[in-house]
Enzyme design. Structure first.
Site, PDB file in Angstrom:
ATOM      1  CD  GLU A  43      -2.504   1.278   2.573  1.00 53.80           C
ATOM      2  OE1 GLU A  43      -3.455   1.750   2.943  1.00 53.80           O
ATOM      3  OE2 GLU A  43      -2.192   0.582   3.818  1.00 53.80           O
ATOM      4  CE  LYS A 116      -7.520   1.630   4.118  1.00 52.40           C
ATOM      5  NZ  LYS A 116      -6.090   1.818   4.396  1.00 52.40           N
ATOM      6  CB  CYS A 154      -4.471  -1.362   4.396  1.00 50.62           C
ATOM      7  SG  CYS A 154      -3.495  -1.402   5.847  1.00 50.62           S
TER       8      CYS A 154
END
Length: 283
Positions: A43, A116, A154
């Protein structure tokens, strides 16, 4: 759809964006040389994990998808090597900022962008200061050998809903680029075991291979613990790193076997969506 070779990269990063991109590019080439058709970097590999502090000057490092140096570099590599590269980057969209991922295909084009969904906020991981919650919804993309690739970023990887949603969209493999390490508020807390178990649980409960790529190194006192891995649909580890290795993990996945096992387990046959309404209600 049959067998596919995938790779996860693990390395440390510095304040030098160009050097970071070169380091990732070298490992991408190494992975492709070992037969990898999809290569996953960690990431936000453009630089240090800046979300450890709230610093308004760092918003200037965000760039639109079409201008971001990480995206541009991976587009060139993907086209040259004829591979897929899920590329994490700090996205600027007008006045908005996102923790985003560009799925880059072997034609060098961005097939789509995922923003995200779950944004953490805590000591050392103050992402809500920088990122809006993603507005794309979960996404999957066509991959090699008629496969379907699902990618969470993540903090998304801790949520079983993320994995299950991508599976219901047809994902054959789940990829998770990550930046995670020590907890500044509790030096005794080592989440590396929990981190891996959560994703291995997604593999088992969805009967799907999982690929996870994390960074390593110490950045301003925060140590990133690596432990990148690739597991199969039974949660068995096919390739893994510890806390310090730099390099490339490569594994061959048998997607036809995974599909057969998934049907046999009956997890999707026995779902009861009519009972799951509570999952979509606020607490």
């Amino acid at each position: 759809m049959s067998k596919i070779t995938v790779a996860a990269l693990q390395l440390a990063f510095t304040d030098d964006t160009a050097a970071n991109i070169r380091s990732v590019s070298e490992l991408v080439r190494e992975a492709a040389g070992k037969g990898a058709e999809v290569v996953l970097p960690p990431e936000l590999f453009e630089g240090p994990y800046f979300c450890r502090v709230e610093d308004e000057s760092l918003f200037a490092t965000a760039k639109p998808t079409a201008e971001h140096p990480s995206v541009l570099a991976m587009q060139s590599l993907a086209e040259e090597l004829k591979i897929w590269i899920p590329t994490s980057f700090f996205e600027l969209d007008g006045p908005h900022h996102y923790n985003s991922l560009a799925m880059i295909g072997p034609d060098g084009r961005v097939a789509g962008v995922y923003r995200k969904s779950h944004i953490p906020d805590g000591p050392g991981y103050e992402e809500k200061f920088y990122f809006r919650p993603g507005n794309t919804g979960f996404k999957v993309w066509s991959g090699p050998h008629k496969s379907t690739l699902g990618v969470g970023v993540c903090w998304d990887q801790w949520y079983p809903e993320t994995a299950r949603a991508m599976m219901l969209m047809g994902a054959d493999i789940l990829f998770y680029p990550t930046a995670i390490g020590t907890e500044p508020h509790d030096p005794e807390l080592d989440t590396s075991r929990l981190w891996r178990r959560a994703m291995i649980g997604h593999a088992v409960s969805n009967v799907v291979p999982v690929v996870a790529a994390n960074r390593i190194g110490t950045e301003h006192g925060q140590r990133f613990y690596g432990h990148s891995f690739i597991c199969d649909e039974r949660g068995d580890i096919l390739a893994e790193f510890g806390a310090d290795e730099t390099g490339v993990l490569v594994a061959e996945l048998d997607l036809a076997a995974a599909k057969k096992h998934r049907a046999a387990f009956g997890f999707f046959r026995d779902r009861r969506p009519e009972l799951y309404g509570r999952l979509t209600e606020d607490i």
